[in-house]
Design an enzyme around this catalytic site. Sequence first.
Site, PDB file in Angstrom:
ATOM      1  N   GLY A  79      88.660  80.604 -43.910  1.00 23.62           N
ATOM      2  CA  GLY A  79      89.002  81.674 -44.857  1.00 23.62           C
ATOM      3  C   GLY A  79      90.500  81.779 -45.089  1.00 23.62           C
ATOM      4  O   GLY A  79      91.303  81.447 -44.217  1.00 23.62           O
ATOM      5  N   ARG A 143      85.256  75.048 -45.538  1.00 26.66           N
ATOM      6  CA  ARG A 143      84.639  75.338 -44.247  1.00 26.66           C
ATOM      7  C   ARG A 143      83.863  74.156 -43.663  1.00 26.66           C
ATOM      8  O   ARG A 143      83.031  74.344 -42.782  1.00 26.66           O
ATOM      9  CB  ARG A 143      83.709  76.553 -44.375  1.00 26.66           C
ATOM     10  N   ASP A 174      87.294  78.231 -34.290  1.00 25.01           N
ATOM     11  CA  ASP A 174      86.442  77.038 -34.392  1.00 25.01           C
ATOM     12  C   ASP A 174      87.244  75.819 -34.843  1.00 25.01           C
ATOM     13  O   ASP A 174      87.094  74.724 -34.296  1.00 25.01           O
ATOM     14  CB  ASP A 174      85.291  77.275 -35.383  1.00 25.01           C
ATOM     15  N   LYS A 200      95.317  80.794 -37.351  1.00 24.72           N
ATOM     16  CA  LYS A 200      95.143  81.531 -38.608  1.00 24.72           C
ATOM     17  C   LYS A 200      93.861  82.346 -38.592  1.00 24.72           C
ATOM     18  O   LYS A 200      92.854  81.865 -38.076  1.00 24.72           O
ATOM     19  CB  LYS A 200      95.081  80.514 -39.750  1.00 24.72           C
ATOM     20  N   THR A 201      93.853  83.529 -39.049  1.00 29.56           N
ATOM     21  CA  THR A 201      92.679  84.294 -39.474  1.00 29.56           C
ATOM     22  C   THR A 201      93.060  85.765 -39.619  1.00 29.56           C
ATOM     23  O   THR A 201      93.710  86.335 -38.727  1.00 29.56           O
ATOM     24  CB  THR A 201      91.441  84.188 -38.546  1.00 29.56           C
ATOM     25  N   ASP A 203      91.087  88.012 -39.348  1.00 32.88           N
ATOM     26  CA  ASP A 203      90.224  88.760 -38.425  1.00 32.88           C
ATOM     27  C   ASP A 203      90.940  89.151 -37.133  1.00 32.88           C
ATOM     28  O   ASP A 203      90.485  90.040 -36.417  1.00 32.88           O
ATOM     29  CB  ASP A 203      88.977  87.937 -38.068  1.00 32.88           C
TER      30      ASP A 203
HETATM   31  P1  FBP Z   1      88.290  82.757 -40.995  1.00 29.67           P
HETATM   32  O1  FBP Z   1      87.860  83.184 -39.633  1.00 29.67           O
HETATM   33  O2  FBP Z   1      87.885  81.383 -41.353  1.00 29.67           O
HETATM   34  O3  FBP Z   1      89.766  82.964 -41.169  1.00 29.67           O
HETATM   35  O4  FBP Z   1      87.602  83.687 -42.098  1.00 29.67           O
HETATM   36  C1  FBP Z   1      87.432  85.034 -41.883  1.00 29.67           C
HETATM   37  C2  FBP Z   1      86.759  85.766 -43.024  1.00 29.67           C
HETATM   38  O5  FBP Z   1      87.716  86.257 -43.925  1.00 29.67           O
HETATM   39  C3  FBP Z   1      85.888  86.880 -42.472  1.00 29.67           C
HETATM   40  O6  FBP Z   1      86.629  88.049 -42.308  1.00 29.67           O
HETATM   41  C4  FBP Z   1      84.769  86.956 -43.462  1.00 29.67           C
HETATM   42  O7  FBP Z   1      83.575  87.410 -42.865  1.00 29.67           O
HETATM   43  C5  FBP Z   1      84.606  85.544 -43.907  1.00 29.67           C
HETATM   44  O8  FBP Z   1      85.868  84.925 -43.745  1.00 29.67           O
HETATM   45  C6  FBP Z   1      84.158  85.411 -45.334  1.00 29.67           C
HETATM   46  O9  FBP Z   1      83.886  84.084 -45.601  1.00 29.67           O
HETATM   47  P2  FBP Z   1      83.940  83.424 -47.038  1.00 29.67           P
HETATM   48  O10 FBP Z   1      85.380  83.208 -47.360  1.00 29.67           O
HETATM   49  O11 FBP Z   1      83.259  82.114 -46.834  1.00 29.67           O
HETATM   50  O12 FBP Z   1      83.278  84.336 -47.992  1.00 29.67           O
END
Ligand code: FBP
Length: 548
Positions: A79, A143, A174, A200-201, A203
């Site tokens: 993400g 992803r 991951d 990175k994230t 979250d």
């Molecule tokens: P990452 O852990 O890959 O950084 O992504 C986090 C996130 O933003 C979450 O908060 C959310 O649930 C998810 O990605 C949404 O995924 P997508 O971008 O595939 O809709």
Amino acid sequence: MKKSALQAARASYQPKLPVEISGAVTVVEGKPTTSVADQDEIKKLFPNTYGLPEITFERASADRKQGEPINVGVILSGGQAPGGHNVISGIFDGIKSINKQSRLYGFLMGPGGFVDHQYIELTSDIIDQYRNTGGFDIIGSGRTKLEKKDQFDKGLEILRKLNISALVIIGGDDSNTNAAVLAEYYKEIGAGVQVIGCPKTIDGDLKNNVIETSFGFDTATKVYSEVIGNIQRDCNSAKKYYHFIKLMGRSASHIALECALQVQPNVCIISEEVEAKNMTLDDVVQQIADVVAYRAAKGWNFGTILIPEGLIEFIPAIKKLIAELNDLLASKGAEFAKVEADKQREWIIANLSADNAKIYESLPAGVARQLSLDRDPHGNVQVSLIETEKLLSEMVAKRLGEMKVAGKYNGKFSPLHHFFGYEGRCADPSNFDADYCYALGFNAACLIEAGVTGYMSSVRNLTLPSVQWKAGGIPITMMMNMERRNGELKPVIQKALVKLDGKPFLEFASKRKEWAENTCYMYPGPIQFWGPAEVCDRTTMTLYYENK
Ligand code: FBP
């Protein structure tokens, strides 16, 4: 590319580097490390990269000498998170400072571009367009899971073709786990390619004793807190709505907690607490209804309720249901796919155990359907598609109706719903994230120059001014333990959930009663790029309390 006035002005911001890596560096090796748990298993799986020492950089007294040119590849994985472009510009400037002939290649649309040989060379013309901007659009992200030997081999072909000797993977837990596996593999076969990870994230769940925070969390939570603050002002002006606000964060509730600390809402649910207290969905609903009833008795029929995106998976009964659904769909997926859409609910109920069938039946149709839909590439339910905010407000309305009949509530309940997630993932990075990301990228180049592999770029002491941050590298295996994934025990980086004995949560827990029973809203306002340091360079409350 046409730029807005702010973008044009922001482009000239020069991120501040930790002083240690702003000139020639000396590499200081620490003691050999061990993984956080399951040492024997992890050691066996990573014979070439386990036990490496932590590395810190110190400023060398001599001037920086030109090294050999190096070609580096970079991948954005998962993400979006504010600051990714600055990590890339940091790597670019870092390798150019080693030798002007060094080259940076970006693999397109995530790990998939690496495997399929889709790439561009990132030249200064391109990099300069993206400095201090949000988004991952410079090369795109994806992803695709990079975990199989044939993917590693396929990737190696393009690395060889482009004479790339180091790969930087910018991703979450991951993706960094996979970076460690790739580093081990390339070391084992003598490929001569270093692999470096960057945390990175948005979250905020990739952190531990040695990684203080992942990038993007600071900016994203500031964006959400600004908007929640605006909603709270509106709420406190009209005094007629309850705002149910769901906040992104796939699993951990760090984002919801951080926003709560910034805006002081009336209620904030923390998934980790729900799980620890073994709460049911009904308990969560009652908790909110009690606050609404209390405020109504004071004549206040308005408020704000923050809900973490991952909540549903932390409610123990629903967690069990999801686990059984995962097994069911894995074993009888083909049969399920043939069931007509209007019969799928019945089919699932008939195939679940009695307890789980009962819970499934009690869920609103939309939520139940979402739980049975396709999983993401990591096998997770796509929680961001589940409208928990609506589910909770419907259930609270029902409960308040019952309480009214019992004479326990007398008020008006008008809910409004919001989901904040994508709005914050590509915002222009705050000064903190602009500096942090640039430092992570530049530091990755220093790690490459130091010749290491299987390391995560680490920049610490983040509550101090950025020039005083400490840069170095952490062996990724040090953050690993064994966890069950898709029925198999795998080495993975431990995901950091909200600690219920941690200072950020304890601070929130000590205040929440007051915030529920009164109106103590805070209005953080928009991210500021210029002005007093206490406004522009402030870190998150989470970092502040964790380091207090
Ligand atoms: P990452 O852990 O890959 O950084 O992504 C986090 C996130 O933003 C979450 O908060 C959310 O649930 C998810 O990605 C949404 O995924 P997508 O971008 O595939 O809709």
